[in-house]
Design a protein around this motif. Structure first.
Motif, PDB file in Angstrom:
ATOM      1  N   ALA A   1      -5.599  24.714  -3.130  1.00 11.83           N
ATOM      2  CA  ALA A   1      -5.464  26.887  -3.409  1.00 11.83           C
ATOM      3  C   ALA A   1      -5.147  27.331  -5.018  1.00 11.83           C
ATOM      4  O   ALA A   1      -5.177  27.569  -5.557  1.00 11.83           O
ATOM      5  CB  ALA A   1      -4.276  26.997  -2.450  1.00 11.83           C
ATOM      6  N   ILE A   2      -3.530  26.379  -5.544  1.00 12.92           N
ATOM      7  CA  ILE A   2      -3.474  26.668  -7.039  1.00 12.92           C
ATOM      8  C   ILE A   2      -4.970  26.260  -7.713  1.00 12.92           C
ATOM      9  O   ILE A   2      -5.204  26.624  -8.728  1.00 12.92           O
ATOM     10  CB  ILE A   2      -2.482  25.809  -7.597  1.00 12.92           C
ATOM     11  N   LEU A   3      -6.289  25.326  -7.987  1.00 14.44           N
ATOM     12  CA  LEU A   3      -6.905  24.758  -8.315  1.00 14.44           C
ATOM     13  C   LEU A   3      -8.038  26.101  -8.112  1.00 14.44           C
ATOM     14  O   LEU A   3      -9.231  26.505  -9.270  1.00 14.44           O
ATOM     15  CB  LEU A   3      -7.343  23.305  -7.768  1.00 14.44           C
ATOM     16  N   LEU A   4      -8.190  26.203  -7.133  1.00 12.02           N
ATOM     17  CA  LEU A   4      -9.285  27.105  -6.754  1.00 12.02           C
ATOM     18  C   LEU A   4      -9.100  28.527  -7.007  1.00 12.02           C
ATOM     19  O   LEU A   4      -9.988  29.130  -8.015  1.00 12.02           O
ATOM     20  CB  LEU A   4      -9.289  26.898  -5.054  1.00 12.02           C
ATOM     21  N   ALA A   5      -7.927  29.454  -7.333  1.00 15.63           N
ATOM     22  CA  ALA A   5      -7.478  29.882  -7.631  1.00 15.63           C
ATOM     23  C   ALA A   5      -7.692  30.409  -9.517  1.00 15.63           C
ATOM     24  O   ALA A   5      -8.348  31.621  -9.465  1.00 15.63           O
ATOM     25  CB  ALA A   5      -5.635  30.977  -7.345  1.00 15.63           C
ATOM     26  N   CYS A   6      -7.199  29.248 -10.094  1.00 14.46           N
ATOM     27  CA  CYS A   6      -7.881  28.675 -11.487  1.00 14.46           C
ATOM     28  C   CYS A   6      -8.937  29.070 -11.311  1.00 14.46           C
ATOM     29  O   CYS A   6      -9.591  30.040 -12.657  1.00 14.46           O
ATOM     30  CB  CYS A   6      -6.878  27.603 -11.809  1.00 14.46           C
ATOM     31  N   TYR A   7     -10.467  28.396 -10.797  1.00 20.77           N
ATOM     32  CA  TYR A   7     -11.108  28.300 -11.814  1.00 20.77           C
ATOM     33  C   TYR A   7     -11.868  29.747 -10.839  1.00 20.77           C
ATOM     34  O   TYR A   7     -13.187  30.024 -11.558  1.00 20.77           O
ATOM     35  CB  TYR A   7     -11.880  27.047 -10.480  1.00 20.77           C
ATOM     36  N   THR A   8     -11.480  30.356  -9.903  1.00 12.69           N
ATOM     37  CA  THR A   8     -11.949  31.653  -9.271  1.00 12.69           C
ATOM     38  C   THR A   8     -11.732  32.975 -10.306  1.00 12.69           C
ATOM     39  O   THR A   8     -12.239  32.992 -10.947  1.00 12.69           O
ATOM     40  CB  THR A   8     -11.225  31.861  -8.152  1.00 12.69           C
ATOM     41  N   ILE A   9     -10.594  32.425 -11.104  1.00 16.23           N
ATOM     42  CA  ILE A   9     -10.423  33.820 -12.384  1.00 16.23           C
ATOM     43  C   ILE A   9     -10.920  33.725 -13.502  1.00 16.23           C
ATOM     44  O   ILE A   9     -10.710  34.506 -14.123  1.00 16.23           O
ATOM     45  CB  ILE A   9      -8.009  34.075 -12.118  1.00 16.23           C
ATOM     46  N   SER A  10     -10.806  32.053 -13.719  1.00 13.25           N
ATOM     47  CA  SER A  10     -10.638  31.540 -14.872  1.00 13.25           C
ATOM     48  C   SER A  10     -12.405  30.742 -15.301  1.00 13.25           C
ATOM     49  O   SER A  10     -11.895  29.871 -14.990  1.00 13.25           O
ATOM     50  CB  SER A  10      -9.816  31.729 -16.262  1.00 13.25           C
ATOM     51  N   GLU A  11     -13.371  31.500 -16.418  1.00 15.62           N
ATOM     52  CA  GLU A  11     -14.525  29.974 -16.050  1.00 15.62           C
ATOM     53  C   GLU A  11     -13.968  28.987 -17.382  1.00 15.62           C
ATOM     54  O   GLU A  11     -13.995  28.062 -16.823  1.00 15.62           O
ATOM     55  CB  GLU A  11     -15.116  30.374 -16.569  1.00 15.62           C
ATOM     56  N   LYS A  12     -12.652  29.208 -18.100  1.00 15.04           N
ATOM     57  CA  LYS A  12     -12.533  28.795 -19.170  1.00 15.04           C
ATOM     58  C   LYS A  12     -11.485  27.452 -18.440  1.00 15.04           C
ATOM     59  O   LYS A  12     -11.982  26.423 -18.694  1.00 15.04           O
ATOM     60  CB  LYS A  12     -11.118  29.301 -20.097  1.00 15.04           C
ATOM     61  N   SER A  13     -10.854  28.208 -17.877  1.00 17.29           N
ATOM     62  CA  SER A  13      -9.972  26.446 -16.925  1.00 17.29           C
ATOM     63  C   SER A  13     -11.111  26.056 -16.181  1.00 17.29           C
ATOM     64  O   SER A  13     -10.391  24.290 -16.374  1.00 17.29           O
ATOM     65  CB  SER A  13      -9.079  27.580 -15.559  1.00 17.29           C
ATOM     66  N   TYR A  14     -11.543  26.527 -15.071  1.00 16.56           N
ATOM     67  CA  TYR A  14     -12.518  25.283 -14.390  1.00 16.56           C
ATOM     68  C   TYR A  14     -12.729  24.753 -15.336  1.00 16.56           C
ATOM     69  O   TYR A  14     -13.207  23.316 -15.470  1.00 16.56           O
ATOM     70  CB  TYR A  14     -14.038  26.339 -13.967  1.00 16.56           C
ATOM     71  N   LYS A  15     -13.785  24.769 -16.815  1.00 14.19           N
ATOM     72  CA  LYS A  15     -14.532  23.943 -17.348  1.00 14.19           C
ATOM     73  C   LYS A  15     -12.877  23.067 -18.054  1.00 14.19           C
ATOM     74  O   LYS A  15     -13.804  21.811 -18.580  1.00 14.19           O
ATOM     75  CB  LYS A  15     -15.048  24.177 -18.977  1.00 14.19           C
ATOM     76  N   LEU A  16     -12.595  23.393 -18.185  1.00 19.59           N
ATOM     77  CA  LEU A  16     -10.815  22.082 -19.047  1.00 19.59           C
ATOM     78  C   LEU A  16     -10.423  21.294 -18.228  1.00 19.59           C
ATOM     79  O   LEU A  16     -10.308  20.392 -18.335  1.00 19.59           O
ATOM     80  CB  LEU A  16      -9.551  23.600 -19.674  1.00 19.59           C
ATOM     81  N   ILE A  17     -10.210  22.065 -16.788  1.00 16.89           N
ATOM     82  CA  ILE A  17      -9.581  21.326 -15.834  1.00 16.89           C
ATOM     83  C   ILE A  17     -10.888  20.659 -14.998  1.00 16.89           C
ATOM     84  O   ILE A  17     -10.309  19.240 -14.986  1.00 16.89           O
ATOM     85  CB  ILE A  17      -8.888  22.321 -14.646  1.00 16.89           C
ATOM     86  N   ARG A  18     -11.858  20.869 -15.164  1.00 14.61           N
ATOM     87  CA  ARG A  18     -12.802  19.991 -14.282  1.00 14.61           C
ATOM     88  C   ARG A  18     -13.073  18.988 -15.108  1.00 14.61           C
ATOM     89  O   ARG A  18     -13.163  18.305 -14.812  1.00 14.61           O
ATOM     90  CB  ARG A  18     -13.823  21.078 -14.470  1.00 14.61           C
ATOM     91  N   SER A  19     -13.304  18.905 -16.334  1.00 14.86           N
ATOM     92  CA  SER A  19     -13.727  17.991 -17.410  1.00 14.86           C
ATOM     93  C   SER A  19     -12.247  17.100 -17.886  1.00 14.86           C
ATOM     94  O   SER A  19     -12.767  15.921 -18.542  1.00 14.86           O
ATOM     95  CB  SER A  19     -14.292  18.034 -18.612  1.00 14.86           C
ATOM     96  N   SER A  20     -11.083  17.328 -17.666  1.00 10.20           N
ATOM     97  CA  SER A  20     -10.122  16.448 -17.187  1.00 10.20           C
ATOM     98  C   SER A  20     -10.032  15.591 -16.681  1.00 10.20           C
ATOM     99  O   SER A  20     -10.480  15.356 -15.543  1.00 10.20           O
ATOM    100  CB  SER A  20      -8.363  17.313 -17.940  1.00 10.20           C
ATOM    101  N   LEU A  21      -9.416  14.375 -16.721  1.00 17.21           N
ATOM    102  CA  LEU A  21      -9.108  13.567 -15.846  1.00 17.21           C
ATOM    103  C   LEU A  21      -8.319  13.708 -14.636  1.00 17.21           C
ATOM    104  O   LEU A  21      -8.096  13.425 -13.877  1.00 17.21           O
ATOM    105  CB  LEU A  21      -8.188  12.211 -16.260  1.00 17.21           C
TER     106      LEU A  21
END
Length: 184
Positions: free
Chosen positions: A91-111
């Protein structure tokens, strides 16, 4: 990269997961900080499914299994812990990804995303098999002997949904790893 007299100029391409951020209202866009286009992408659909199913499993366990947790034993506790932890993180990841494209790019490409989904896959599949064993062993006879005993079908649904969301997390772990590998 474009060269000019002042030195190189680096231009970031807009090859993100979203077309345009925000919500279209008539002929303009509002709430541009919200990127609902993420929810239409494959990672977005998977994250929504993981969150919803995890919440459903947690709800089934709390509403139906809590009263019989002493007879089900540690299988119930393991399933509830897994569902709660994975629901909160998804749920936290979904909220972060929905609110911020930058968060999606940074977190998704991390380990982190790869490791979380791998661990969630393992925990869900192992807790689902343990809950299935405990449900069949301790609750099946009561279901057939007592009319109106609704704990057995609810726990059956909980371990089946746990298996489904475990497989979803496994697929998401693979996709996250491919995204991580490309982003390096």
């Amino acid at each position: 990269m474009v060269m000019n007299n002042k030195g190189p100029v680096v231009r970031m391409s807009s090859s993100g997961t979203y077309g345009a951020g925000g919500i279209g209202c008539c002929c303009f866009r509002c709430c541009t900080c919200v990127h609902l286009e993420f929810l239409k992408s494959l990672p977005g659909i998977m994250k929504v499914c993981e969150t919803v199913i995890s919440g459903l499993v947690q709800s089934l366990l709390i509403n139906y299994g809590l009263e019989r947790s002493s007879s089900i034993g540690s299988a119930f506790e393991g399933s509830l812990t897994t569902a709660s932890a994975c629901f909160l993180t998804s749920a936290i990841l979904l909220a972060c990804y929905t609110i911020s494209e930058k968060s999606y790019k940074l977190i998704r490409s991390s380990l982190f995303e790869t490791m979380f989904n791998s661990l969630a896959c393992f925990l869900y599949l192992s807790s689902a098999s343990y809950l299935a064993f405990a449900t069949k062993l301790f609750l099946m006879t009561e279901y057939y002997l007592k009319p109106g005993f609704d704990v057995y079908p609810a726990m059956t649904a909980a371990y089946i949904l746990s298996g489904v969301v475990g497989i979803l997390h496994g697929i998401d772990a693979y996709l996250s790893f491919m995204h991580y590998k490309i982003g390096r």
